[in-house]
Scaffold this motif. Structure first.
Motif, PDB file in Angstrom:
ATOM      1  N   ARG A 140       0.839  -1.214   0.000  1.00 10.90           N
ATOM      2  CA  ARG A 140       0.000   0.000   0.000  1.00 10.90           C
ATOM      3  C   ARG A 140       0.870   1.260   0.000  1.00 10.90           C
ATOM      4  O   ARG A 140       0.592   2.219  -0.728  1.00 10.90           O
ATOM      5  N   GLN A 179      -6.908   8.142   3.990  1.00  6.37           N
ATOM      6  CA  GLN A 179      -7.579   6.856   3.824  1.00  6.37           C
ATOM      7  C   GLN A 179      -6.664   5.708   4.256  1.00  6.37           C
ATOM      8  O   GLN A 179      -7.112   4.731   4.870  1.00  6.37           O
ATOM      9  N   ASP A 235      -7.398   2.915   7.127  1.00  6.56           N
ATOM     10  CA  ASP A 235      -7.287   1.479   6.879  1.00  6.56           C
ATOM     11  C   ASP A 235      -6.309   0.820   7.848  1.00  6.56           C
ATOM     12  O   ASP A 235      -6.526  -0.309   8.296  1.00  6.56           O
ATOM     13  N   CYS A 236      -5.206   1.520   8.162  1.00 11.10           N
ATOM     14  CA  CYS A 236      -4.257   0.984   9.150  1.00 11.10           C
ATOM     15  C   CYS A 236      -4.908   0.864  10.525  1.00 11.10           C
ATOM     16  O   CYS A 236      -4.706  -0.126  11.240  1.00 11.10           O
ATOM     17  N   MET A 282      -8.088   0.457  11.134  1.00  7.50           N
ATOM     18  CA  MET A 282      -9.038  -0.647  11.085  1.00  7.50           C
ATOM     19  C   MET A 282      -8.324  -1.992  11.226  1.00  7.50           C
ATOM     20  O   MET A 282      -8.823  -2.914  11.873  1.00  7.50           O
ATOM     21  N   ARG A 283      -7.122  -2.106  10.638  1.00  9.16           N
ATOM     22  CA  ARG A 283      -6.357  -3.351  10.705  1.00  9.16           C
ATOM     23  C   ARG A 283      -5.455  -3.425  11.935  1.00  9.16           C
ATOM     24  O   ARG A 283      -4.728  -4.400  12.116  1.00  9.16           O
TER      25      ARG A 283
END
Length: 336
Positions: free
Chosen positions: A285, A306, A310-311, A313-314
């Motif tokens: 990414r 974004q 996403d990081c 969320m993970r």
């Protein structure tokens, strides 16, 4: 956490009874510390609890202060994917911007002592230097934990900045020309054999870093130091300078350098949180964002935001790459 270690637990040092007095620092706020003690052993005595202040503004003093400023430059860089910044706490629930400010101030007042130790040991073999730094490093770590209430904000940077400051003291005392390459070459000499000694031969599988080396060959902060910060010298630092020479602002240059590090660094912080699959996702990414133009322009910033979401969320936080960004900015302050 920003997990990394000197591997110096075998040379423990008792916690100093009183923390060193703080020194004024530009843009920082007062520090309120709470106590947390390390277990010690009789091998080393506590370091004196005398006040530790920034040394006068000489070349040596300038480098120690620049190393302190590098900690603030990194944490203030915003937005950073998965990392604490001025916008949010990234993938962390146990730390925020205030923790990093307090940590930076606590570490900063010890950095001149690493330089002093390097100067004192300048004519000893470089192979002896790491062992002689470890008691000082443990004391600095302890002060960091006191300042943050036990939160590991900058353990990796205590290691990398302590090594660089000691190398600076050695080179300065030896009247050698100092630039990024000579300084990192000295660090590599000081850390020669570190990975073999502490990850191959004496790996007790007690830490996440030790287990990741055994399972996947990731050498983490030890490997970066033993390489003389090769990823910084041959990658992030040239990119940072290239961006500045192309009239990019410092924030954009730093963000692109961070993305480069995230794309190329086998970050043990990421692997410990998300496994090898999580590490590969983050690397791909970051490389994709760089290929799209990095942090430049409004679209670049939107893509970074974004990526950050996403990081989070993970639950991925590239703390090892952030530590290398601190090294990158610090080395960029030296003559090219």
């Amino acid at each position: 956490c920003r997990a990394a270690t000197w591997g110096w637990r075998n040379v423990a040092v008792c916690c100093a009874a009183n923390r060193p007095n703080s020194a004024p620092a530009n843009g920082s706020t007062a520090v309120n510390s709470c106590c947390r003690k390390w277990k010690g052993c009789s091998m080393m005595h506590s370091l004196p609890a005398d006040p530790v202040r920034f040394v006068p503004q000489t070349q040596v003093g300038d480098f120690a202060h620049a190393a302190y400023r590098a900690l603030l430059v990194e944490v203030n860089l915003t937005p950073k994917p998965g990392l604490v910044d001025r916008h949010n706490n990234g993938a962390h629930r146990d730390m925020n911007l205030g923790h990093f400010y307090r940590s930076a101030r606590a570490i900063g007042i010890w950095l001149p002592r690493f330089i002093r130790q390097g100067r004192d040991d300048a004519f000893r073999p470089a192979a002896e230097q790491l062992l002689r730094l470890r008691p000082l490093g443990l004391a600095c770590e302890n002060h960091m934990f006191q300042a943050t209430g036990g939160v590991n904000t900058h353990k990796g940077s205590v290691f990398s900045l302590g090594l660089l400051c000691a190398a600076y003291g050695r080179c300065d005392q030896q009247q050698r020309h100092i630039n990024a390459k000579t300084l990192c070459a000295e660090v590599a000499t000081m850390c020669d054999g570190l990975v073999v000694r502490e990850l191959q031969q004496h790996n007790a599988l007690q830490t996440a870093g030790q287990r990741l080396f055994a399972e996947h060959g990731l050498s983490g902060a030890r490997g970066e130091a033993e390489s003389g910060f090769e990823r910084v010298i041959n990658g992030a630092l040239p990119l940072y300078r290239q961006r500045l020479n192309a009239s990019c602002d410092e924030q954009t240059a730093l963000m692109d350098s961070l993305l480069w590090l995230m794309a190329h660094n086998d970050d043990t912080n990421v692997a410990s949180r998300g496994g090898i699959d999580g590490l590969h996702w983050l690397q791909q990414r970051a490389a994709g964002l760089l290929a799209q133009g990095g942090a430049q322009g409004e679209q670049g910033i939107q893509r970074l935001r974004q990526f950050d979401a996403d990081c989070i969320m993970r639950n991925l936080s590239p703390g090892g790459s952030a530590d290398l960004l601190i090294v990158t900015w610090l080395l960029a302050q030296l003559p090219n």
